[in-house]
Scaffold this motif. Structure first.
Motif: not given
Length: 128
Positions: A4-29
């Motif tokens: 799966g793919i997710s983000s720790p950032n809350p849902s919402g609107n993001y403007i110029v300069g805001r950072e969004i972390a995107v997490n890619v989850a694997f079935s194992k390390a």
């Protein structure tokens, strides 16, 4: 295998300069060498964001920064092949015993995709 793919950032609107972390989850390390990239659909452009952390765990983090001109109702990966190893041999994602990880991402319309887990709207259009 990517689960799966997710983000720790809350849902919402993001403007110029805001950072969004995107997490890619694997079935194992997984263990990362080099700098894998993740291709995101930012509306007006496709953005290859670099891996920043997570080697040795089952979640890898990539950071996206909203730039001027970006405009998308819901940020998502570009496709199921958006996770890439730009420099073969130098860039790798492997399990702890050295097997290459399967890098196929969930379908972009699925609940396991970024847009399925969060509603991250980006608005890099500066008002005049």
């Amino acid at each position: 295998m990517v689960t799966g793919i997710s983000s720790p950032n809350p849902s919402g609107n993001y403007i110029v300069g805001r950072e969004i972390a995107v997490n890619v989850a694997f079935s194992k390390a997984v263990v990362v060498t080099g700098t894998p990239t993740l291709l995101l659909d930012a509306g007006t452009r496709d953005v290859a964001v670099n891996y920043v952390s997570g080697s040795g765990s089952s979640t890898l983090t990539f950071n996206f920064v909203v730039a001027t001109g970006d405009l998308k109702d819901v940020l998502n990966v570009k496709s199921t092949t958006a996770l890439a190893l730009p420099t073969p041999l130098a860039d790798t994602i492997k399990d702890r015993v050295g097997n290459n990880a399967v890098l196929t991402l969930p379908e972009v319309t699925s609940a396991a995709s970024l847009s399925g887990s969060k509603s991250l709207a980006i608005d890099g259009v500066v008002p005049v």
